[in-house]
Design an enzyme around this catalytic site. Sequence first.
Site, PDB file in Angstrom:
ATOM      1  N   LYS A 238     -10.339  -3.542  11.634  1.00 57.75           N
ATOM      2  CA  LYS A 238      -9.230  -2.892  12.662  1.00 57.75           C
ATOM      3  C   LYS A 238      -9.131  -3.555  14.065  1.00 57.75           C
ATOM      4  O   LYS A 238      -8.100  -4.078  14.433  1.00 57.75           O
ATOM      5  CB  LYS A 238      -9.318  -1.453  12.914  1.00 57.75           C
ATOM      6  CG  LYS A 238      -8.788  -0.626  11.530  1.00 57.75           C
ATOM      7  CD  LYS A 238      -7.641  -0.964  11.061  1.00 57.75           C
ATOM      8  CE  LYS A 238      -7.090  -0.233   9.549  1.00 57.75           C
ATOM      9  NZ  LYS A 238      -6.137  -0.581   9.245  1.00 57.75           N
TER      10      LYS A 238
ATOM     11  N   GLY B  17       0.972  -1.424   0.061  1.00 61.00           N
ATOM     12  CA  GLY B  17      -0.022  -0.209   0.072  1.00 61.00           C
ATOM     13  C   GLY B  17       0.776   1.178  -0.043  1.00 61.00           C
ATOM     14  O   GLY B  17       0.483   2.181   0.385  1.00 61.00           O
TER      15      GLY B  17
ATOM     16  N   ASP C 202      -0.724  -7.280  -5.414  1.00 55.44           N
ATOM     17  CA  ASP C 202      -2.173  -7.553  -4.981  1.00 55.44           C
ATOM     18  C   ASP C 202      -1.813  -8.484  -3.699  1.00 55.44           C
ATOM     19  O   ASP C 202      -1.597  -9.676  -3.751  1.00 55.44           O
ATOM     20  CB  ASP C 202      -2.838  -7.978  -5.946  1.00 55.44           C
ATOM     21  CG  ASP C 202      -4.283  -8.380  -5.415  1.00 55.44           C
ATOM     22  OD1 ASP C 202      -5.095  -9.066  -6.442  1.00 55.44           O
ATOM     23  OD2 ASP C 202      -4.442  -8.441  -4.166  1.00 55.44           O
TER      24      ASP C 202
ATOM     25  N   TYR D 205     -14.965  -0.953   8.769  1.00 56.84           N
ATOM     26  CA  TYR D 205     -13.573  -0.500   8.798  1.00 56.84           C
ATOM     27  C   TYR D 205     -12.805  -0.788  10.143  1.00 56.84           C
ATOM     28  O   TYR D 205     -11.791  -1.563  10.521  1.00 56.84           O
ATOM     29  CB  TYR D 205     -13.492   0.842   8.667  1.00 56.84           C
ATOM     30  CG  TYR D 205     -11.855   1.300   8.849  1.00 56.84           C
ATOM     31  CD1 TYR D 205     -11.608   2.472   9.777  1.00 56.84           C
ATOM     32  CD2 TYR D 205     -10.991   1.334   7.862  1.00 56.84           C
ATOM     33  CE1 TYR D 205     -10.450   2.872   9.914  1.00 56.84           C
ATOM     34  CE2 TYR D 205      -9.676   1.707   8.020  1.00 56.84           C
ATOM     35  CZ  TYR D 205      -9.345   2.579   9.065  1.00 56.84           C
ATOM     36  OH  TYR D 205      -8.216   3.233   9.260  1.00 56.84           O
TER      37      TYR D 205
ATOM     38  N   LEU E  68       1.514   3.228  -2.061  1.00 62.39           N
ATOM     39  CA  LEU E  68       1.069   4.516  -2.903  1.00 62.39           C
ATOM     40  C   LEU E  68      -0.088   5.129  -2.022  1.00 62.39           C
ATOM     41  O   LEU E  68      -0.611   6.417  -2.405  1.00 62.39           O
ATOM     42  CB  LEU E  68       0.479   4.382  -4.208  1.00 62.39           C
ATOM     43  CG  LEU E  68       1.650   4.079  -5.210  1.00 62.39           C
ATOM     44  CD1 LEU E  68       1.086   3.353  -6.567  1.00 62.39           C
ATOM     45  CD2 LEU E  68       2.547   5.183  -5.622  1.00 62.39           C
ATOM     46  N   GLY E  69      -0.315   4.912  -0.868  1.00 62.96           N
ATOM     47  CA  GLY E  69      -1.582   5.491  -0.125  1.00 62.96           C
ATOM     48  C   GLY E  69      -0.875   6.745   0.550  1.00 62.96           C
ATOM     49  O   GLY E  69       0.252   7.080   0.555  1.00 62.96           O
ATOM     50  N   GLN E  70      -2.021   7.188   1.492  1.00 58.75           N
ATOM     51  CA  GLN E  70      -1.454   8.495   2.196  1.00 58.75           C
ATOM     52  C   GLN E  70      -0.365   8.301   3.234  1.00 58.75           C
ATOM     53  O   GLN E  70       0.753   9.387   2.986  1.00 58.75           O
ATOM     54  CB  GLN E  70      -2.619   9.259   3.063  1.00 58.75           C
ATOM     55  CG  GLN E  70      -2.414  10.607   3.629  1.00 58.75           C
ATOM     56  CD  GLN E  70      -3.400  10.750   4.583  1.00 58.75           C
ATOM     57  OE1 GLN E  70      -4.252  10.030   5.072  1.00 58.75           O
ATOM     58  NE2 GLN E  70      -3.408  12.240   5.008  1.00 58.75           N
TER      59      GLN E  70
ATOM     60  N   ASP F 256       2.233  -1.711  -4.528  1.00 59.54           N
ATOM     61  CA  ASP F 256       0.960  -1.242  -4.446  1.00 59.54           C
ATOM     62  C   ASP F 256       0.530  -1.859  -5.412  1.00 59.54           C
ATOM     63  O   ASP F 256       1.064  -2.475  -6.577  1.00 59.54           O
ATOM     64  CB  ASP F 256       0.987   0.342  -4.662  1.00 59.54           C
ATOM     65  CG  ASP F 256      -0.181   0.666  -4.215  1.00 59.54           C
ATOM     66  OD1 ASP F 256      -0.396   1.273  -3.110  1.00 59.54           O
ATOM     67  OD2 ASP F 256      -1.306   0.634  -4.816  1.00 59.54           O
ATOM     68  N   ILE F 257      -1.016  -1.806  -5.531  1.00 63.75           N
ATOM     69  CA  ILE F 257      -1.580  -2.689  -6.755  1.00 63.75           C
ATOM     70  C   ILE F 257      -1.789  -1.780  -7.761  1.00 63.75           C
ATOM     71  O   ILE F 257      -1.988  -2.242  -8.836  1.00 63.75           O
ATOM     72  CB  ILE F 257      -3.194  -3.227  -5.985  1.00 63.75           C
ATOM     73  CG1 ILE F 257      -3.774  -4.021  -7.094  1.00 63.75           C
ATOM     74  CG2 ILE F 257      -4.044  -1.712  -5.964  1.00 63.75           C
ATOM     75  CD1 ILE F 257      -5.028  -4.888  -6.536  1.00 63.75           C
TER      76      ILE F 257
HETATM   77  C1  VAH Z   1     -10.130   6.925   8.057  1.00 59.64           C
HETATM   78  N1  VAH Z   1      -8.101   8.299   7.972  1.00 59.64           N
HETATM   79  O1  VAH Z   1     -10.624   8.147   8.030  1.00 59.64           O
HETATM   80  C2  VAH Z   1      -8.535   6.951   8.487  1.00 59.64           C
HETATM   81  C3  VAH Z   1      -8.436   6.898   9.719  1.00 59.64           C
HETATM   82  C4  VAH Z   1      -8.877   7.592  12.213  1.00 59.64           C
HETATM   83  C5  VAH Z   1      -9.265   7.830  10.696  1.00 59.64           C
HETATM   84  O2  VAH Z   1      -8.429   5.714  10.172  1.00 59.64           O
HETATM   85  O3  VAH Z   1     -10.848   6.130   7.742  1.00 59.64           O
END
Ligand code: VAH
Length: 317
Positions: A146, A8, A53, A142, A10-12, A34-35
């Site tokens: 996590k 990952g 991937d 999400y 290329l992510g933030q 990255d993918i």
């Molecule tokens: C999001 N930037 O908003 C992420 C992060 C705490 C927020 O996990 O999903």
Amino acid sequence: MKKILITGALGQIGTALTARLRETYGTDNVIASDIQKPEHSSVVTDGIFENLDVTNQSLIEELVQKYEVDTIIHLAALLSAVAEAKPQLAWELNMGGLNNALEVARTYGLKFFTPSSIGAFGPETPKDKTPQVTLQRPTTMYGVTKVSGELLCDYYYQKFGVDTRGVRFPGLISYEALPGGGTTDYAVDIYYEALKSGAYTSFIDKGTYMDMMYMPDAVEAIVQLMEAPAEQLVHRNAFNVSAMSVCPEDFEKAIQAHLPEFNLSFEVDSVRQTIAESWPNAIDTTAAQTEWGFSPNYTLEKMTADMLEKLNVKITE
Ligand code: VAH
């Protein structure tokens, strides 16, 4: 850490972390993956880059063997708002990809980092001074991935001795790469719009407090945690980290100190507002401070000055 595979990349987080790790450990010792494979990203042009991937475990294994990797920093995941729109894909990528990466780390005896998030907490979690160990019943896919990821990483440490480590990131603000569909993205968008149009309409409501941190502090936290002696670590997966608890009006005030005409308005996005309200206001970071010296440098004011300065250059390039 000597030979590091970043997924990952290329992510933030990945964009900023790849640059930092290449600088610290040497360009030839960091394998960014990255993918996607955009042509003009410094992640691709300034060092080793591989398409990957993470839902295919054998592809991870191939890169680990090819480059004799000793550490995996696993960032590939869908963020909160996108995950809420595509929950099954989020489970497949966030959990399937994590399980694949952990299996490779177990097989080859690798050190392992993956971030959790304040999204791993839910509505019943204490909102203020949120403890390191507390009730975690997130109400988003999400958050489910996590908190499951935290437990899976602890399992791989306890059961197989994999040196897994992680942090619960707050909202992260950066100027290098745009965030990829999170609830806290407003905290990045506001700086771009302050410079471009002098006004921003926030999708998160006034008075909505969330933990935030500037990307340089986030990247430093990853390096500090990964370099900490294993015997110092009690909590491992995953440490509360944050630099500030802020609401949209706090950003407005900090920006107006530089751009007095800046105007903030609100058009609340109910999905992301509901997600934000299920998260804490302000988490306690004592464990990270005492176990591996976490100490963020950027306040809201210092971050705002740096963001506006760096974005001013980027936007006018
Ligand atoms: C999001 N930037 O908003 C992420 C992060 C705490 C927020 O996990 O999903």
